[in-house]
Design an enzyme around this catalytic site. Structure first.
Site, PDB file in Angstrom:
ATOM      1  N   ASP A 190       0.599  -1.225   0.055  1.00 31.32           N
ATOM      2  CA  ASP A 190       0.063   0.003   0.219  1.00 31.32           C
ATOM      3  C   ASP A 190       0.841   1.256   0.292  1.00 31.32           C
ATOM      4  O   ASP A 190       0.440   2.107  -0.706  1.00 31.32           O
ATOM      5  CB  ASP A 190      -0.875   0.116   1.393  1.00 31.32           C
ATOM      6  N   GLU A 425       3.123 -10.020  11.400  1.00 28.63           N
ATOM      7  CA  GLU A 425       2.557  -9.455  10.257  1.00 28.63           C
ATOM      8  C   GLU A 425       3.879  -9.057   9.283  1.00 28.63           C
ATOM      9  O   GLU A 425       3.849  -9.574   8.003  1.00 28.63           O
ATOM     10  CB  GLU A 425       1.768  -8.447  10.331  1.00 28.63           C
TER      11      GLU A 425
HETATM   12  C1  9WN Z   1      -5.774  -2.723   2.519  1.00 23.60           C
HETATM   13  C2  9WN Z   1      -4.552  -7.884   4.794  1.00 23.60           C
HETATM   14  C3  9WN Z   1      -4.224  -6.655   3.872  1.00 23.60           C
HETATM   15  C4  9WN Z   1      -2.914  -7.000   2.907  1.00 23.60           C
HETATM   16  C5  9WN Z   1      -2.086  -5.936   2.309  1.00 23.60           C
HETATM   17  C6  9WN Z   1      -1.898  -5.033   3.174  1.00 23.60           C
HETATM   18  C7  9WN Z   1      -2.896  -4.723   4.311  1.00 23.60           C
HETATM   19  C8  9WN Z   1      -5.179  -3.285   3.949  1.00 23.60           C
HETATM   20  C9  9WN Z   1      -4.860  -2.263   4.968  1.00 23.60           C
HETATM   21  O1  9WN Z   1      -3.468  -5.593   4.850  1.00 23.60           O
HETATM   22  O2  9WN Z   1      -3.823  -3.586   3.327  1.00 23.60           O
HETATM   23  O3  9WN Z   1      -5.895  -3.708   1.830  1.00 23.60           O
HETATM   24  O4  9WN Z   1      -5.910  -1.814   5.686  1.00 23.60           O
HETATM   25  O5  9WN Z   1      -3.687  -1.607   5.220  1.00 23.60           O
HETATM   26  O6  9WN Z   1      -1.245  -3.944   2.717  1.00 23.60           O
HETATM   27  O7  9WN Z   1      -1.137  -6.425   1.499  1.00 23.60           O
HETATM   28  O8  9WN Z   1      -3.450  -7.714   1.951  1.00 23.60           O
HETATM   29  O9  9WN Z   1      -3.576  -8.500   5.279  1.00 23.60           O
END
Ligand code: 9WN
Length: 453
Positions: A190, A425
């Site tokens: 992100d 994570e």
């Molecule tokens: C937005 C769920 C997801 C991962 C992504 C990570 C994070 C979300 C967030 O979490 O993104 O989709 O709220 O930050 O960047 O890679 O799929 O684990």
């Protein structure tokens, strides 16, 4: 192979004598993490931060389940693909109706998928994530082949094909055979420095966020997360896409963020290779998948490889230029089996440089961003920390190109990280300290996969 109703315990880790106890313990921790995050039909990435189903998380998670509960591999993917839109897109979040709407921001009300034609009965987001699903389904099946798995592949195949078709047609905004992402969330990385240029062109002020309540910063340290200004832009981009009914026609004329990402497109190409394998396994012609894999690989090289840096960069369609940051995204085209030798060689040089420190014996984990860059941030999410899914993908790429010793270096590094810190994570790229959610599903799942090797 016998198809048991009650699935057997997995094969367990591949053990040397000394490592046996430690690897056995880690296997138990990873298994307990996945069990704890199992929500009946799918697995949440994290109970606190991410209490719904996420698209590319589920692909990685499905790989882990293959080693302990193969039936859940297929439940995980079936559950995700049940939420596929009629146009073929696989949404990046599938909301669990049993979880309170305010548990995650932006929740189902913000996305309003139910107001759009061709969406499933369950609420979803309108974005996608890197298409690693065919790759994961084929990998999981080959690790633990079974008749039930083959039946599942047959069921999933048309959906996986529709997913790829959506990306290759509706999202080919640049017209060169690559898919564009319309939001950094679609990259999965992100707040990577790769997006700083295209993001800065998105008009927004941090004050936009006064109208909303972020939930991520309740569960995670705000200093590790994307900033409020990032979130203001994230919200602005979704609002623009949503206002157009999440349609993809004339995006070039109206959408503020359009980027061809090396990881996203390498995943699309690697998934065509996987689809060729799946097609053969279920008695369908693999030829068209092989042809598409070749075409995507060529387009990734032509459009995203930079002769000066010797690595891959995202192309910003708004400026027509490659974005300059040397992030870990640049290494990910290694997962393409047909990547030409010249690109393999220079990307390996990039990976082995002080920027990423890849070695047969790693002294530190693989970072998500160039550790020599001035904007390297060892604690902030995708701007430095080490992640298991990216390390797993690059290890796969190294194996595909015959670099087994370097792949073994990454495998040990993954195991060492979790041995010391647990199924976090992400990890501090210098110290290996665990960061973010302490019980994260893809970390557990991919650990099981490398332990089983
Ligand atoms: C937005 C769920 C997801 C991962 C992504 C990570 C994070 C979300 C967030 O979490 O993104 O989709 O709220 O930050 O960047 O890679 O799929 O684990």
């Amino acid at each position: 192979m016998v198809n048991r109703t009650v699935p057997p315990a997995g094969p367990g880790p591949a053990l040397g004598t000394d490592a046996a106890g430690e690897h056995g313990r880690m296997w138990g921790v990873a298994r307990a993490t996945l069990d704890g995050n199992w929500a009946g039909g799918h697995t949440v990435p994290s109970r606190t931060l991410y209490p719904h189903q996420w698209s590319w998380d589920s692909a990685f998670i499905a790989i882990g389940w293959a080693h302990i509960r193969p039936d859940r591999t297929w439940s995980e993917l079936d559950s995700l693909f049940r939420a596929q839109w009629r146009d073929g897109r696989v949404p990046h979040i599938v909301f669990n109706p049993a979880v309170a709407g305010g548990a995650y921001f932006p929740g189902p009300g913000f996305w309003s998928s139910n107001t759009v034609e061709g969406t499933p009965p369950v609420a979803t987001s309108g974005l996608v994530q890197p298409p690693v699903h065919a790759l994961a389904a084929w990998h999981a099946y080959r690790r633990v082949p079974s008749e039930a798995g083959r039946v599942a592949l047959r069921r999933l195949y048309p959906r996986l094909v529709a997913q790829q078709r959506y990306l290759a047609t509706c999202r080919d905004v640049g017209g060169a055979g690559l898919a564009s992402i319309v939001h950094p969330w679609e990259s999965g990385l992100d707040n990577s420095p790769a997006w700083d240029g295209p993001m800065s062109a998105v008009p927004a002020e941090a004050a936009v966020m006064r109208a909303y309540r972020r939930r991520d910063t309740v569960h995670a340290d705000p200093a590790h997360r994307p900033t409020d200004l990032d979130y203001a832009r994230y919200v602005t981009m979704v609002t623009a896409y949503r206002a157009g009914g999440y349609r993809d026609d004339s995006l070039a004329d109206r959408h503020p963020f359009l980027v061809e990402c090396p990881l996203f497109n390498a995943a699309m190409g690697a998934s065509e290779v996987a689809l060729a394998g799946i097609a053969e396994a279920i008695g369908v012609d693999p030829g068209p998948h092989r042809e598409r894999a070749v075409a995507i690989t060529e387009a990734v090289v032509t459009r995203l490889y930079d002769l000066d840096t010797g690595t891959f960069h995202p192309r910003d369609l708004r400026t027509g230029r490659l974005t300059p940051a040397r992030t870990v995204l640049g290494l990910t085209p290694l997962i393409l089996p047909g990547l030409p030798a010249r690109q393999v060689e220079t990307v390996l040089a990039e990976a082995r440089s002080a920027r990423f420190g890849l070695a047969a014996r790693m002294d530190r984990p693989l970072p998500s961003h160039d550790r020599t860059a001035t904007d390297f941030e060892p604690l902030r999410y995708w701007r430095g920390p080490s992640w298991m899914n990216i390390t797993w993908l690059i290890r796969l790429g190294l194996l595909r190109h015959g670099h087994d010793r370097l792949a073994a270096g990454l495998r040990s590094s993954m195991i060492d990280l979790v041995a010391a810190a647990g199924c976090h994570e992400y990890f501090h790229p210098d110290t290996g300290v665990g960061l973010g959610s302490p019980a994260f599903s893809w970390t557990a799942a991919l650990l099981l996969d490398v332990l089983a090797d």
